[in-house]
Design an enzyme around this catalytic site. Structure first.
Site, short mmCIF file in Angstrom:
data_model
loop_
_atom_site.label_atom_id
_atom_site.label_comp_id
_atom_site.label_asym_id
_atom_site.label_seq_id
_atom_site.Cartn_x
_atom_site.Cartn_y
_atom_site.Cartn_z
N LYS A 169 2.71 -5.09 6.09
CA LYS A 169 2.67 -3.74 5.54
C LYS A 169 3.90 -3.55 4.67
O LYS A 169 5.03 -3.63 5.15
CB LYS A 169 2.65 -2.72 6.68
CG LYS A 169 2.68 -1.28 6.16
CD LYS A 169 2.49 -0.27 7.28
CE LYS A 169 2.61 1.15 6.75
NZ LYS A 169 2.39 2.16 7.79
N LYS A 221 -1.55 -4.73 3.71
CA LYS A 221 -1.59 -3.36 3.22
C LYS A 221 -0.43 -3.09 2.29
O LYS A 221 0.69 -3.43 2.65
CB LYS A 221 -1.50 -2.41 4.42
CG LYS A 221 -1.44 -0.95 4.08
CD LYS A 221 -1.15 -0.13 5.31
CE LYS A 221 -0.99 1.32 4.89
NZ LYS A 221 -0.55 2.17 5.95
C1 PBG Z 1 1.69 5.40 9.19
C2 PBG Z 1 0.75 5.05 8.09
C3 PBG Z 1 0.88 5.23 6.70
C4 PBG Z 1 -0.31 4.82 6.13
C5 PBG Z 1 -1.11 4.37 7.17
N1 PBG Z 1 -0.42 4.48 8.36
C6 PBG Z 1 1.96 5.87 5.92
C7 PBG Z 1 3.26 5.20 5.73
O1 PBG Z 1 3.53 4.11 6.23
O2 PBG Z 1 4.08 5.82 5.07
C8 PBG Z 1 -0.66 4.89 4.68
C9 PBG Z 1 -2.13 4.84 4.39
C10 PBG Z 1 -2.51 5.21 3.00
O3 PBG Z 1 -1.66 5.37 2.10
O4 PBG Z 1 -3.70 5.35 2.78
N2 PBG Z 1 2.87 4.72 9.22
#
Ligand code: PBG
Length: 331
Positions: free
Chosen positions: A201, A254
Site C-alpha cells: 500500500k 494499492k
Molecule cells: C484506510 C484506508 C484508506 C483507503 C483505504 N483504506 C485511506 C488512506 O490510507 O489514507 C483509501 C481507499 C481509496 O482511496 O479508495 N487506511
C-alpha cells in the site's frame, strides 16, 4: 524430420482473428466477471440517509438501512462481495469507535449478514477513520507507535469477525499487523475468518477523495512514515513475502492503475489470490472526465479494469463495481 516452414508468399495476418466480435470474443485473453469485483461502501449513522460524496460522484455515505438496500441492488447485478468503511459519529485519539461492539461497521455487518446469509462481507481494519488525529495508529511522542497499534488492530478485526465479517482487511501498514490479526482471530475462535492484507500500500495522492469521504486526512504530517514510497517496487515483494509468512490469505497492491508494473512484477511470487484496489482518486478522474463528455465512461472503465486484470490481479476492488456489473450483463 522435415521442418515445416512458412511459405514466403503467406505473410503473417493477425487481423484474421479480429474480424468480427464473436471471433474477438473467442480469442480474448482476459475476461472480466462481476464475481471478481469487490464493491467498497461507506456506512454512517442515521436512517434513510443517502448522502452524496462530492468528490466521488455516484458514491454515498449510507445509513445501515440504505446500505442493505444498496447491496441488494448490487447483488441482483451479480456483485457478491463488499468492503465496508465506517464513518463514526465521534472520533477520539484511540479510535475507540473502530472496535466498539456497537460500532458503525459492526452494526452494518450484522444487518447485512441478516439480509444476505452468503454475501462475502469484507471489512477494513484501520484506525484513521476513527482517530481524532486521522493517523492509522495510536500516537506516542508525536509518532505512530507500531506495536501499541497492533493490539488495537487485532481488537478491530475480532469485533468485526464477531459481527459476521468473512474477510478482514488490515490497511494500516503497521509491521506485523497480519500476524497480530491472525493470532487475535484464532484465539477468539475466529479461525474461519480470512485476512486480505493491504500488503503493498503506497503513500498515494490518489486517496484524496476517500479521505474527504471518510474525513480521515491526518491532522498533522502525512502517512509516508508507514505507507510505501511510490518509487519502490522491490520493497513491494518484501512486504508481500512478509504478509504471506504471517498468514495472509489474499494480498493486495494499492492503488492499481499507476502501479500495474507492481502487480505484474509480484504476480509470479504470489501463490494466493492477488487483489488490486482501484482507489478513489482513480475513480474520481474518470468520473470528472466523463461528466465533461471528454471520455466514454463505460469503455474507459472497462478498459482500466481489464488492464488491472491483465496485469495479474485476480480480484479488483472498485467503486465502479455496480455499474460495471450492469454493463457486463447488458453485453
Ligand atoms: C484506510 C484506508 C484508506 C483507503 C483505504 N483504506 C485511506 C488512506 O490510507 O489514507 C483509501 C481507499 C481509496 O482511496 O479508495 N487506511
Amino acid at each position: 524430420m522435415q521442418q515445416i516452414t512458412r511459405r514466403p508468399e503467406a505473410p503473417v495476418r493477425l487481423r484474421r482473428l479480429r474480424r468480427t466480435a464473436p471471433m474477438r470474443g473467442l480469442v480474448r485473453e482476459t475476461r472480466l466477471d462481476p464475481q471478481q469485483l469487490i464493491y467498497p461502501l461507506f456506512v454512517r449513522g442515521g436512517k434513510r440517509v443517502r448522502e452524496p460524496i462530492p468528490s466521488m460522484p455516484g458514491q454515498f455515505r449510507l445509513s445501515v438501512d440504505e446500505l442493505v438496500a444498496e447491496v441488494g441492488t448490487a447483488r441482483r447485478l451479480g456483485i457478491e462481495a463488499v468492503l465496508l468503511f465506517g464513518l463514526p459519529a465521534v472520533k477520539d485519539p484511540l479510535g475507540k469507535g473502530a472496535y466498539a461492539e456497537d460500532g458503525i461497521v459492526q452494526d452494518a455487518v450484522r444487518a447485512l449478514r441478516a439480509a444476505h446469509s452468503d454475501l462475502v462481507i469484507m471489512t477494513d481494519v484501520c484506525l484513521c477513520e476513527y482517530t481524532s488525529h486521522g493517523h492509522c495508529g495510536v500516537l506516542a511522542n508525536g509518532e505512530v507507535d507500531n506495536d501499541a497499534t497492533l493490539d488495537l488492530l487485532a481488537r478491530i478485526a475480532v469485533s468485526q469477525a464477531a459481527a459476521g465479517a468473512d474477510v478482514v482487511g488490515p490497511s494500516a501498514m503497521m509491521d506485523g499487523q497480519v500476524a497480530a490479526l491472525r493470532r487475535g482471530l484464532d484465539e477468539s475462535g475466529m479461525g474461519h475468518v480470512a485476512i486480505m492484507a493491504y500488503s503493498a500500500k503506497y503513500a498515494s495522492a490518489f486517496y484524496g477523495p476517500f479521505r474527504e469521504a471518510a474525513d480521515s486526512a491526518p491532522q498533522f504530517g502525512d502517512r509516508r512514515g508507514y505507507q510505501m514510497d511510490p518509487a519502490n517496487v522491490r520493497e513491494a515483494e518484501r512486504e508481500i513475502a512478509l504478509d504471506l509468512a504471517e498468514g495472509a490469505d489474499i494480498v493486495m497492491v494499492k492503488p492499481a492503475l499507476a502501479y500495474l508494473d507492481v502487480i505484474a512484477r509480484v504476480r509470479p511470487v504470489v501463490p494466493v489470490p492477488l487483489a488490486a484496489y482501484n482507489v478513489s482518486g482513480e475513480y474520481a478522474l474518470v468520473k470528472a472526465a466523463a461528466q465533461q463528455g471528454w471520455v466514454d465512461e463505460s469503455r474507459v472503465v472497462l478498459e482500466i479494469l481489464t488492464a488491472i486484470a491483465r496485469a495479474g490481479a485476480d480480484l479488483i476492488i472498485t467503486y465502479h463495481a455496480k455499474e460495471v456489473a450492469g454493463w457486463l450483463s447488458a453485453r
